[in-house]
Design a protein around this motif. Structure first.
Motif, PDB file in Angstrom:
ATOM      1  N   UNK A 204      -6.075  -1.312  -0.355  1.00  0.00           N
ATOM      2  CA  UNK A 204      -7.003  -0.239  -0.008  1.00  0.00           C
ATOM      3  C   UNK A 204      -6.275   0.774   0.861  1.00  0.00           C
ATOM      4  N   UNK A 205      -6.174   1.999   0.375  1.00  0.00           N
ATOM      5  CA  UNK A 205      -5.508   3.042   1.149  1.00  0.00           C
ATOM      6  C   UNK A 205      -6.513   4.093   1.609  1.00  0.00           C
ATOM      7  N   UNK A 206      -6.069   4.930   2.508  1.00  0.00           N
ATOM      8  CA  UNK A 206      -6.922   6.018   2.977  1.00  0.00           C
ATOM      9  C   UNK A 206      -7.070   7.064   1.862  1.00  0.00           C
TER      10      UNK A 206
ATOM     11  N   UNK B 180       4.915   5.588  -5.364  1.00  0.00           N
ATOM     12  CA  UNK B 180       4.861   4.354  -4.562  1.00  0.00           C
ATOM     13  C   UNK B 180       4.047   3.289  -5.301  1.00  0.00           C
TER      14      UNK B 180
ATOM     15  N   UNK C  39       0.828  -1.206   0.000  1.00  0.00           N
ATOM     16  CA  UNK C  39       0.000   0.000   0.000  1.00  0.00           C
ATOM     17  C   UNK C  39       0.864   1.258   0.000  1.00  0.00           C
ATOM     18  N   UNK C  40       0.199   2.409  -0.057  1.00  0.00           N
ATOM     19  CA  UNK C  40       0.909   3.697  -0.011  1.00  0.00           C
ATOM     20  C   UNK C  40       1.491   3.968   1.370  1.00  0.00           C
ATOM     21  N   UNK C  41       0.751   3.560   2.412  1.00  0.00           N
ATOM     22  CA  UNK C  41       1.215   3.761   3.788  1.00  0.00           C
ATOM     23  C   UNK C  41       1.601   2.418   4.397  1.00  0.00           C
TER      24      UNK C  41
ATOM     25  N   UNK D  58      -6.970  10.293   1.754  1.00  0.00           N
ATOM     26  CA  UNK D  58      -6.005  11.398   1.631  1.00  0.00           C
ATOM     27  C   UNK D  58      -4.699  10.941   0.978  1.00  0.00           C
ATOM     28  N   UNK D  59      -4.359   9.666   1.113  1.00  0.00           N
ATOM     29  CA  UNK D  59      -3.177   9.149   0.411  1.00  0.00           C
ATOM     30  C   UNK D  59      -3.473   8.933  -1.074  1.00  0.00           C
ATOM     31  N   UNK D  60      -4.651   8.374  -1.371  1.00  0.00           N
ATOM     32  CA  UNK D  60      -4.992   8.076  -2.766  1.00  0.00           C
ATOM     33  C   UNK D  60      -5.118   9.378  -3.569  1.00  0.00           C
TER      34      UNK D  60
ATOM     35  N   UNK E 255      -1.411   0.448   5.877  1.00  0.00           N
ATOM     36  CA  UNK E 255      -2.350  -0.293   5.033  1.00  0.00           C
ATOM     37  C   UNK E 255      -1.721  -1.477   4.299  1.00  0.00           C
TER      38      UNK E 255
ATOM     39  N   UNK F 113       2.338  10.995  -4.496  1.00  0.00           N
ATOM     40  CA  UNK F 113       2.513   9.731  -3.791  1.00  0.00           C
ATOM     41  C   UNK F 113       2.173   8.558  -4.716  1.00  0.00           C
ATOM     42  N   UNK F 114       1.031   8.671  -5.407  1.00  0.00           N
ATOM     43  CA  UNK F 114       0.615   7.580  -6.307  1.00  0.00           C
ATOM     44  C   UNK F 114       1.598   7.395  -7.452  1.00  0.00           C
TER      45      UNK F 114
END
Lengths: 262, 262
Positions: free
Chosen positions: A196-198, A211, A117-119, A200-202, A122, A207-208
């Motif tokens: 599945x990310x939050x 990562x 995931x991004x974080x 605010x990250x998506x 997740x 970021x997308x």
């Protein structure tokens, strides 16, 4: 299939609390996870130790009283393992006593994928895991021992039993210890699907763009069989077919888990 | 490498009794088996239950006090897992009390092959398994928690941590529970090599002509990474390299185990 699907009753021991929606109590699902695991982890409390002990062992679900029982029926777990002296001693003591046997927990787990995931938060795994609770006693009857030895050998490679040297010698049967676990309770937990990310990250384009997110399928497979030094036989078709099925079945399972939608 | 190899002292808890020649107590071997396991099995005794419980969890060995410590040094085990409410509650209770923490057993097991023999009795697995015993407490310090989150994330894919969104939010850190296990003892057991049957079976030409004997390598592998729906990034080289290494390393390990001579 019967008219309905049997499930282990939920209680304090087997309840899947966190992510309860991933939990299942269906006998068929739990038993088939156990029977498709090459290795089970068996935990028990040895006398005079502060620590529970886990042993990796080999086992299969079955019913000596009703060998034609299906995976969704109430079954016993038969386990066998070389790493077993303490477990079998404890089981022997429990069998000799008045009690129901030695309380054990048995786990069967499959990793199906890495969920990246991004974080960090997740990140996850796709997995299938089953846990059984029950009371273990030593199998004393020779008939039941033979039943269990066949069940466990065929769990390694289906149909292997009737393709090897039979019958086992008396010494072999006597020096093989088998535990029967009467199941008290069990549950399974499955995580599948994608990442599945939050929000605010998506929504963070940088970021997308930087990562990588997705699922990496993970599965157990088999290499080419390596004949031993005194082998003179062809690899039988039933074994070759099983190895192929193991390779493709596990791979397909991992990919299907990654692609599953809610 | 230091000047000598550290080993866990043998005692009643960790002694490999059956096939003692397969046992090892070297910290480096045991810790590297743990760190190369995608899934650990953690056993503990919840209050008010007759059964020990096994949870599949993710963990890595490390040292917060001396992050540069090597695998052969005394280390702690940091574990994390979604399936963890009961374990963490028990760990929290133990942390709050006067004791050393909750006694746990942790197992890391790899199947390397099926060993198929002439007799059922001489069937076996090639495997590597490690077991650790210790006392688990909840990590309270945020610095140590961050250390452990990085350690565990990089255990999934090396270098993943510094390639994702950093830092974790305060809410993420607070809702992540990490257990630190202070190791009291441990051991590992390895079975490798080929098939070995009893002489009377090997001398039976008909049997050797009809029963295939040898080793079937078994190993965990990875499929093609499947990008998620909002992915915009290329798969980074460090990750692709690790997936390749996982595939070839595990395969080579299983084949080498099958071909090992005493």
């Amino acid at each position: 299939m019967g008219r309905y699907e049997l499930g282990y009753p939920k209680d304090a021991t087997n309840l899947v609390k966190r992510h309860g929606e991933r939990g299942t109590y269906a006998l068929e699902k739990i038993h088939s996870l156990v029977n498709s695991s090459q290795l089970l982890h068996v935990s028990f409390n040895p006398p005079n130790s502060p620590f529970p002990v886990i042993l990796p062992m080999i086992g299969q679900m079955g019913s000596f009283d009703r060998p034609s029982a299906s995976l969704g029926d109430p079954l016993d777990l038969y386990i066998h393992g070389y790493v077993s002296a303490r477990l079998f001693n404890a089981g022997r003591a429990a069998s000799a006593g008045e009690g129901e046997g030695m309380p054990v927990c048995v786990a069967a787990s499959h990793v199906d994928g890495l969920v990246l995931a991004l974080s960090a938060f997740n990140h996850s795994y796709n997995y299938r895991s089953a846990v059984l609770f029950g009371h273990a006693t030593l199998v004393e009857s020779e008939d039941e021992k033979m039943y269990a030895m066949e069940l466990i050998t065929d769990g390694v490679v289906p149909d292997r039993w009737r393709n090897i040297r039979l019958p086992p010698t008396r010494a072999e049967v006597q020096s093989t210890s088998i535990l029967r676990v009467r199941i008290a309770s069990g549950s399974a937990k499955v995580r599948d699907g994608g990442v599945a990310d939050d929000r605010h990250d998506v929504e963070d384009e940088d970021l997308r763009n930087s990562v990588w997110t997705g699922v990496v399928p993970v599965y157990s497979t088999m290499g080419e069989p390596i004949p031993g030094p005194y082998n003179r036989a062809e690899l039988p078709k039933h074994a070759a077919d099983f190895f192929d099925e193991f390779r493709t079945g596990n791979k397909e399972q991992a990919i299907a888990a990654a692609n599953r939608k809610d």
